[in-house]
Motif scaffolding. Structure first.
Motif, PDB file in Angstrom:
ATOM      1  N   GLY A 174      21.439  -1.754  14.059  1.00  0.00           N
ATOM      2  CA  GLY A 174      21.092  -0.637  13.189  1.00  0.00           C
ATOM      3  C   GLY A 174      22.118   0.475  13.276  1.00  0.00           C
ATOM      4  N   SER A 175      22.155   1.287  12.252  1.00  0.00           N
ATOM      5  CA  SER A 175      23.062   2.436  12.218  1.00  0.00           C
ATOM      6  C   SER A 175      22.458   3.591  13.008  1.00  0.00           C
ATOM      7  N   GLU A 176      23.304   4.389  13.600  1.00  0.00           N
ATOM      8  CA  GLU A 176      22.828   5.566  14.311  1.00  0.00           C
ATOM      9  C   GLU A 176      22.639   6.734  13.363  1.00  0.00           C
ATOM     10  N   ARG A 177      23.297   6.689  12.194  1.00  0.00           N
ATOM     11  CA  ARG A 177      23.173   7.745  11.194  1.00  0.00           C
ATOM     12  C   ARG A 177      22.842   7.123   9.845  1.00  0.00           C
ATOM     13  N   CYS A 178      22.071   7.832   9.057  1.00  0.00           N
ATOM     14  CA  CYS A 178      21.652   7.371   7.737  1.00  0.00           C
ATOM     15  C   CYS A 178      22.865   7.199   6.827  1.00  0.00           C
ATOM     16  N   GLU A 179      22.904   6.095   6.102  1.00  0.00           N
ATOM     17  CA  GLU A 179      24.020   5.825   5.197  1.00  0.00           C
ATOM     18  C   GLU A 179      24.022   6.742   3.981  1.00  0.00           C
ATOM     19  N   GLU A 180      22.885   7.340   3.651  1.00  0.00           N
ATOM     20  CA  GLU A 180      22.818   8.175   2.454  1.00  0.00           C
ATOM     21  C   GLU A 180      22.963   9.662   2.756  1.00  0.00           C
ATOM     22  N   CYS A 181      22.277  10.153   3.780  1.00  0.00           N
ATOM     23  CA  CYS A 181      22.298  11.601   4.035  1.00  0.00           C
ATOM     24  C   CYS A 181      22.972  11.965   5.356  1.00  0.00           C
ATOM     25  N   ASP A 182      23.378  10.989   6.131  1.00  0.00           N
ATOM     26  CA  ASP A 182      24.068  11.174   7.412  1.00  0.00           C
ATOM     27  C   ASP A 182      23.190  11.815   8.491  1.00  0.00           C
ATOM     28  N   ALA A 183      21.879  11.793   8.298  1.00  0.00           N
ATOM     29  CA  ALA A 183      20.958  12.304   9.325  1.00  0.00           C
ATOM     30  C   ALA A 183      20.877  11.285  10.462  1.00  0.00           C
ATOM     31  N   PRO A 184      20.650  11.749  11.682  1.00  0.00           N
ATOM     32  CA  PRO A 184      20.520  10.795  12.795  1.00  0.00           C
ATOM     33  C   PRO A 184      19.257   9.942  12.648  1.00  0.00           C
ATOM     34  N   ILE A 185      19.371   8.674  12.993  1.00  0.00           N
ATOM     35  CA  ILE A 185      18.222   7.764  12.983  1.00  0.00           C
ATOM     36  C   ILE A 185      17.744   7.640  14.418  1.00  0.00           C
ATOM     37  N   PRO A 186      16.492   8.001  14.690  1.00  0.00           N
ATOM     38  CA  PRO A 186      15.981   7.968  16.071  1.00  0.00           C
ATOM     39  C   PRO A 186      16.054   6.562  16.674  1.00  0.00           C
ATOM     40  N   GLU A 187      16.257   6.517  17.976  1.00  0.00           N
ATOM     41  CA  GLU A 187      16.360   5.245  18.682  1.00  0.00           C
ATOM     42  C   GLU A 187      15.087   4.408  18.520  1.00  0.00           C
ATOM     43  N   ALA A 188      13.932   5.056  18.506  1.00  0.00           N
ATOM     44  CA  ALA A 188      12.672   4.318  18.346  1.00  0.00           C
ATOM     45  C   ALA A 188      12.643   3.577  17.004  1.00  0.00           C
ATOM     46  N   ARG A 189      13.152   4.212  15.957  1.00  0.00           N
ATOM     47  CA  ARG A 189      13.205   3.553  14.639  1.00  0.00           C
ATOM     48  C   ARG A 189      14.181   2.386  14.665  1.00  0.00           C
ATOM     49  N   ARG A 190      15.315   2.558  15.310  1.00  0.00           N
ATOM     50  CA  ARG A 190      16.311   1.474  15.399  1.00  0.00           C
ATOM     51  C   ARG A 190      15.764   0.291  16.184  1.00  0.00           C
ATOM     52  N   LYS A 191      14.945   0.567  17.215  1.00  0.00           N
ATOM     53  CA  LYS A 191      14.342  -0.525  17.992  1.00  0.00           C
ATOM     54  C   LYS A 191      13.245  -1.234  17.194  1.00  0.00           C
ATOM     55  N   ALA A 192      12.473  -0.447  16.444  1.00  0.00           N
ATOM     56  CA  ALA A 192      11.371  -1.019  15.681  1.00  0.00           C
ATOM     57  C   ALA A 192      11.865  -1.844  14.493  1.00  0.00           C
ATOM     58  N   LEU A 193      12.979  -1.425  13.884  1.00  0.00           N
ATOM     59  CA  LEU A 193      13.522  -2.100  12.707  1.00  0.00           C
ATOM     60  C   LEU A 193      14.988  -2.466  12.936  1.00  0.00           C
ATOM     61  N   PRO A 194      15.252  -3.616  13.528  1.00  0.00           N
ATOM     62  CA  PRO A 194      16.647  -4.009  13.734  1.00  0.00           C
ATOM     63  C   PRO A 194      17.394  -4.036  12.401  1.00  0.00           C
ATOM     64  N   GLY A 195      18.588  -3.466  12.405  1.00  0.00           N
ATOM     65  CA  GLY A 195      19.404  -3.460  11.198  1.00  0.00           C
ATOM     66  C   GLY A 195      19.113  -2.301  10.265  1.00  0.00           C
ATOM     67  N   VAL A 196      18.292  -1.346  10.705  1.00  0.00           N
ATOM     68  CA  VAL A 196      17.931  -0.218   9.842  1.00  0.00           C
ATOM     69  C   VAL A 196      19.187   0.575   9.472  1.00  0.00           C
ATOM     70  N   ARG A 197      19.261   1.012   8.220  1.00  0.00           N
ATOM     71  CA  ARG A 197      20.434   1.739   7.730  1.00  0.00           C
ATOM     72  C   ARG A 197      20.092   3.119   7.176  1.00  0.00           C
ATOM     73  N   LEU A 198      18.786   3.366   6.917  1.00  0.00           N
ATOM     74  CA  LEU A 198      18.376   4.618   6.302  1.00  0.00           C
ATOM     75  C   LEU A 198      17.367   5.353   7.184  1.00  0.00           C
ATOM     76  N   CYS A 199      17.371   6.679   7.099  1.00  0.00           N
ATOM     77  CA  CYS A 199      16.356   7.469   7.791  1.00  0.00           C
ATOM     78  C   CYS A 199      15.031   7.298   7.048  1.00  0.00           C
ATOM     79  N   VAL A 200      13.962   7.805   7.611  1.00  0.00           N
ATOM     80  CA  VAL A 200      12.632   7.624   7.025  1.00  0.00           C
ATOM     81  C   VAL A 200      12.570   8.232   5.621  1.00  0.00           C
ATOM     82  N   ALA A 201      13.079   9.450   5.446  1.00  0.00           N
ATOM     83  CA  ALA A 201      13.004  10.114   4.141  1.00  0.00           C
ATOM     84  C   ALA A 201      13.770   9.325   3.075  1.00  0.00           C
ATOM     85  N   CYS A 202      14.969   8.883   3.384  1.00  0.00           N
ATOM     86  CA  CYS A 202      15.765   8.122   2.415  1.00  0.00           C
ATOM     87  C   CYS A 202      15.147   6.756   2.154  1.00  0.00           C
ATOM     88  N   GLN A 203      14.564   6.135   3.181  1.00  0.00           N
ATOM     89  CA  GLN A 203      13.917   4.840   2.991  1.00  0.00           C
ATOM     90  C   GLN A 203      12.708   4.973   2.072  1.00  0.00           C
TER      91      GLN A 203
END
Length: 88
Positions: free
Chosen positions: A35-64
Motif C-alpha cells: 500500500g501507499s503511505e500517501r494518498c495518490e489523489e490528495c497526498d494525505a497520509p494513509i494511516p498504518e492501520a488502513r494499510r494493514k487492513a487493505l493491502p495495496g490501498v492507494r487512496l485515503c478514506v475521503a478520496c476512496q
C-alpha cells in the motif's frame, strides 16, 4: 421451471454463472501489492492501520469514498427497466 429446449437447471446455472463472473470482476479490482503511505489523489497520509487492513490501498478514506460514489453512479444497472419496477 425452464421451458423449451433448456434443461431443468438452466436458469439457475445462468444465474450462478452471472454471480461468479461478478465476483471475479470485483476481486480483480481489489488493490494488490504494498500500500501507499500517501494518498495518490490528495497526498494525505494513509494511516498504518488502513494499510494493514487493505493491502495495496492507494487512496485515503475521503478520496476512496468519493471514488466509490463516482463508481456507483456508473454501475451499469438499469434499475428502472427491471421486471420488479414494471410490476408495481
Amino acid at each position: 421451471m425452464a421451458t423449451g429446449w433448456a434443461g431443468d437447471g438452466a436458469v439457475q446455472e445462468q444465474i450462478d454463472a452471472t454471480i461468479q463472473d461478478a465476483i471475479k470482476r470485483a476481486r480483480s479490482r481489489l488493490p494488490q501489492g504494498p500500500g501507499s503511505e500517501r494518498c495518490e489523489e490528495c497526498d494525505a497520509p494513509i494511516p498504518e492501520a488502513r494499510r494493514k487492513a487493505l493491502p495495496g490501498v492507494r487512496l485515503c478514506v475521503a478520496c476512496q469514498e468519493a471514488h466509490d460514489r463516482d463508481q456507483a453512479a456508473f454501475s451499469g444497472y438499469n434499475r428502472r427497466g427491471s421486471k420488479d419496477s414494471q410490476l408495481r
